[in-house]
Design a protein around this motif. Structure first.
Motif, short mmCIF file in Angstrom:
data_model
loop_
_atom_site.label_atom_id
_atom_site.label_comp_id
_atom_site.label_asym_id
_atom_site.label_seq_id
_atom_site.Cartn_x
_atom_site.Cartn_y
_atom_site.Cartn_z
N UNK A 92 16.56 17.66 6.71
CA UNK A 92 17.13 19.10 6.25
C UNK A 92 16.48 19.54 6.85
N UNK A 93 15.28 19.66 6.31
CA UNK A 93 14.36 21.29 6.91
C UNK A 93 14.96 21.88 8.76
N UNK A 94 16.01 21.02 9.70
CA UNK A 94 16.31 21.53 10.19
C UNK A 94 17.56 21.11 10.22
N UNK A 253 11.97 13.61 2.16
CA UNK A 253 11.49 14.51 1.45
C UNK A 253 9.69 14.29 1.51
N UNK A 254 9.71 13.19 0.84
CA UNK A 254 8.12 12.85 0.26
C UNK A 254 7.04 12.15 1.64
N UNK A 261 9.29 20.94 3.81
CA UNK A 261 9.83 21.03 2.82
C UNK A 261 10.49 21.90 1.75
N UNK A 262 9.50 23.25 2.46
CA UNK A 262 10.67 23.99 2.10
C UNK A 262 11.34 24.99 2.33
N UNK A 263 11.30 24.48 4.23
CA UNK A 263 12.60 24.97 4.31
C UNK A 263 13.83 24.06 4.23
N UNK A 264 13.42 22.56 4.44
CA UNK A 264 14.71 21.91 3.57
C UNK A 264 15.56 22.10 2.33
N UNK A 265 13.87 22.65 1.32
CA UNK A 265 14.92 23.01 -0.07
C UNK A 265 15.80 24.12 0.28
#
Lengths: 421, 397
Positions: A92-94, A253-254, A261-265
């Motif tokens: 999800x971060x990409x 995410x873990x 993680x920040x990018x994904x969020x």
């Protein structure tokens, strides 16, 4: 076909996993939620963008639920794309890789009905069906593809201002491969493959510029805008919407670095904030409870995101909830009994010649009660999973003339499930 | 508001975002603040303003409110959400310009966004002015309809794009739109742009310049000379808007703290801060701009620079930024908002919630949620109200 489907269902249940198809044949407990999804979300899906979250522990039935959802959304003439948000496939971060995953996994109702899950180019099928729909005066039954229908389709495509120009160009070029005077089949297949590669983020921009006249590839800069174009194209093509089932299967995410993680969020927050601008898009994001509450990597560390999503509630999930908490879905012993009878019915369809050997409904009900008493209420393995697996094993025993007690069956299956996990 | 629209509104409220197109309907309290902002619009106050509020306390709501009010007042508006991961980086004015074009709205156009409504309106003005046979802005812009050159606009790209647009050829308009939406993509496609927007249109106008002059002057490049043409383009949009009888051009920036959190290169962050100061200076863009930030934004910026070892930065620039702070909603105002939500929920799902939920019950719910001391109290109260109404209707279904 019915027996084939039944055999497939039984084979999956024998392993304790949900089948690819036919989950509705034995599901229980989801009726209110599914009915609400149909009434409040799928009805009118073309008019607005929607996002929902699914929370469920391991074994709570997220996969089962997603397959149930997939079936009903196909029935509502929506496209479905089931995307696993894993490090390898679609982190999800990409977001560009998420988009590629959506393209690779998108399926039309007709492909699903054909039981063609191995379709090598599912998005290509979307594009072809779009050509038929737009070119033959909205007749999904199909018709002759000729220059007239092609021109009609192109005109309608180009008139849609909500779709990216390069997206439209590539669609048009794909459609050209179906014209009567197109080159031989092998060459056309190659051209189609190249075009689909563009949608999947493969290849160099120079080659696409020369061959297809586009000016960019789908990348991190434009992936979110391309999702908007995709949703617009889907609606233009006569489908009611695009349902994307995001499955955070590996708890990716873990394991992410802090920056990732920040990018994904941030990407998730962006989806939430902009979903209203993408009518026809229905996003469903399934994950475990830790996603919401973990103090290290859960959304609680990002106030803006947590404020929008919230936390799972300990109540039976309803369609209008932002988070559908499957852990709170309570299944009564009667419902388990109903499910068992449904599984029996499927088993009989799978093995009709052995109907006389299979326990009747009353015996099945008693068996379920005994099994329920055998299973500890605090077990890490969900009773549902135990039920379907033990029940099939029980039927298999009867089929083979073997007799084992409920406890013996239970112990044997539990050992196997623990090994599998 | 019909049921479909109401459902969309409720869906937005359910996930805690202001409902597009209906923000004004859900604006309660803050009368003094609203009046101040309204006065700025009415007086065409120039310059920039930091809009401060904690997350969940109404920054985005306020921006959308301003957008709706500005459109009502006759401005053209663009609302841009910064996103460093999706080519909306505040250190890149070409990307900001692209996002502005994508989000551009003109009054009385049903929320349609993008370049098309604006350029179509401009072309309509140009055409209608032809019959007047007297000197005017449009005459000067087009050099008496010859379109061979113009010194009215500062950005040559805007002139070229508008000229091409005026041909009315859809394929050409598509190219202009694509170029302006993503100018950085076309930086290496200048020969293509030349052919498509100039070379093949010689039957429509005759540009006296040689092809090489376009390249030499960087006409197709929005990044040259510290993004000079990007800034020029913003000024041209403002100028065109005023000449087209709009009141001007307003840019609204949401998620502005993306600059702090997601631009991870300190040089890029410094460039972004400088762009912010340029907007405040009013020389590079003479319209209105608003930036949504949290109350500690200036402190965060200074802390960031200090942590990166930039001791000699002029930190007073942050302190000089004009600000506007939103007051929290009171319990009474939240109560008023709750009633509005209940009404819309009833329209959305075809029921009468006031027959099920007594007013006293609603008040108690608001009082309970409003008493929780969290930054995003307003958002959480709204979400809780919608959640409660959802439960009620699902229970009776």
């Amino acid at each position: 076909m019915e027996q084939r489907l039944a055999l497939s269902v039984i084979e999956s249940l024998r392993k304790g996993i949900p089948p690819q198809r036919g989950t509705d044949l034995y599901s229980v407990g989801y009726e209110k939620l599914i009915e609400g999804i149909k009434r409040h979300h799928l009805k009118g899906v073309e008019d607005r963008g929607i996002i929902r979250f699914v929370s469920g522990s391991w074994g709570a039935g997220k996969t089962h639920f997603f397959r149930l959802l997939r079936d009903i959304t196909f029935a509502e003439r929506c496209l479905v794309s089931n995307v696993e948000l894993s490090v390898n496939e679609a982190p999800l971060n990409k977001f560009e890789r998420v988009f590629y995953g959506i393209i690779r996994n998108v399926m039309t109702p007709s492909v699903y009905q054909e039981d063609n899950s191995t379709e090598s180019a599912p998005f290509g099928r979307v594009v072809r069906e779009s050509l038929i729909y737009l070119g033959t005066q909205n007749s999904l039954a199909g018709g002759e593809l000729n220059h007239e229908s092609y021109s009609r389709a192109v005109q309608r495509l180009m008139a849609d201002q909500g779709i990216d120009i390069d997206f439209k160009k590539m669609i048009q070029r794909y459609w050209e491969t179906y014209l009567p005077e197109a080159a031989e089949a092998a060459i056309q297949d190659q051209v189609r493959a190249e075009i689909l590669q563009w949608f999947s983020g493969e290849g160099a921009i120079g080659a696409y510029r020369r061959r297809f006249g586009v000016n960019k590839t789908i990348n991190k800069d434009n992936a979110k805008l391309m999702l908007q174009s995709l949703a617009g194209f889907v609606r233009l093509s006569g489908f009611r919407g695009l349902v994307i089932l995001f499955d955070e299967a590996e708890q990716s995410y873990s394991t992410m670095r802090k920056s990732a993680l920040k990018d994904a969020q941030n990407n998730l927050l962006s989806l939430i904030n902009n979903i209203e601008a993408i009518p026809g898009l229905f996003l469903i994001y399934a994950t475990t409870p830790e996603f919401y509450t973990n103090p290290k990597y859960g959304i609680v560390i990002y106030g803006a995101l947590a404020g929008r999503i919230g936390k799972p509630e300990e109540r039976s999930p309803r369609a209008l909830n932002t988070i559908w908490n499957l852990d709170a879905l309570e299944t009564s012993i009667d419902e388990y009994g109903t499910a068992a009878k449904k599984i029996r019915a499927v088993y009989l369809k799978a093995y009709p010649e052995d109907a006389d050997k299979i326990p009747d409904d009353n015996e099945v009900e008693k068996f379920v009660n005994d099994l329920f008493d055998e299973h500890p209420s605090l077990s890490a393995v969900r009773f549902w999973r135990v039920l379907v697996t033990v029940l099939v094993a029980h039927f298999d025993d009867r089929l083979e003339g073997e007799v084992r007690s409920t406890k013996e069956l239970y112990d044997d299956v539990m050992d196997k499930l623990r090994e599998a996990d | 508001m019909d049921p479909s629209q109401a459902q969309r509104v409720v869906e937005d409220l359910r996930i805690g975002i202001p409902p597009e197109g209906y923000v004004f309907h859900f604006t309660v309290g803050r009368k003094a603040e609203v009046e101040i902002l309204d006065n700025r619009l009415k007086k065409s106050h120039k310059g920039a303003l930091l809009l401060k509020a904690n997350y969940g306390s109404g920054k985005t709501h306020l921006l959308r409110f301003l957008k709706e009010r500005a459109l009502e007042e006759g401005y053209i508006v663009s609302l841009v959400a910064l996103d460093a991961k999706s080519a909306v980086r505040f250190n890149r004015m070409d990307q900001i310009l692209g996002a502005i074009w994508r989000g551009l709205e003109i009054p009385n156009n049903n929320g349609s966004k993008g370049i098309r409504p604006f350029f179509n309106e401009i072309c309509t003005k140009i055409e209608s002015s032809k019959s007047r046979r007297k000197s005017c802005f449009w005459c000067d812009l087009t050099h008496e309809w010859r379109w061979d050159f113009s010194d009215v606009l500062e950005a040559p790209s805007i002139f070229i794009g508008l000229r091409a647009w005026s041909t009315g050829m859809k394929a050409i308009q598509d190219i202009v739109e694509a170029w302006f939406f993503e100018p950085w993509v076309y930086k290496t496609q200048r020969s293509k742009l030349y052919y498509q927007l100039i070379g093949q249109l010689k039957n429509h106008f005759r540009d006296p310049r040689y092809e090489w002059q376009f390249y030499n002057d960087g006409i197709f490049d929005f990044q040259i000379q510290a993004y000079a043409q990007s800034w020029s383009a913003l000024r041209d949009i403002h100028k065109l808007a005023i000449e087209a009888c709009y009141r001007g051009f307003i840019i609204l920036f949401d998620e502005f703290e993306d600059v702090i959190h997601n631009l991870r290169n300190i040089k890029h962050q410094q460039a972004a801060f400088w762009n912010l100061f340029e907007f405040y200076g009013g020389k590079k863009f003479d319209g209105m701009t608003y930036f949504a930030v949290t109350p500690n934004f200036a402190k965060k910026c200074k802390t960031l620079l200090l942590q990166k070892g930039y001791w000699d930065y002029d930190y007073s620039l942050f302190d000089k930024l004009p600000t506007f702070e939103m007051s929290p909603l009171t319990a009474e105002e939240l109560q008023e908002l709750a009633i509005k939500i209940m009404e819309v929920h009833g329209i959305a799902y075809g029921w009468e919630p006031d027959l099920i939920m007594k007013m006293s019950e609603l008040k108690a719910l608001v009082a309970k949620t409003a008493s929780v001391q969290v930054q995003d109290r307003a958002r959480q109260t709204i979400k809780e109200i919608v959640k409660h109404l959802d439960r009620l209707i699902e229970d009776i279904e």
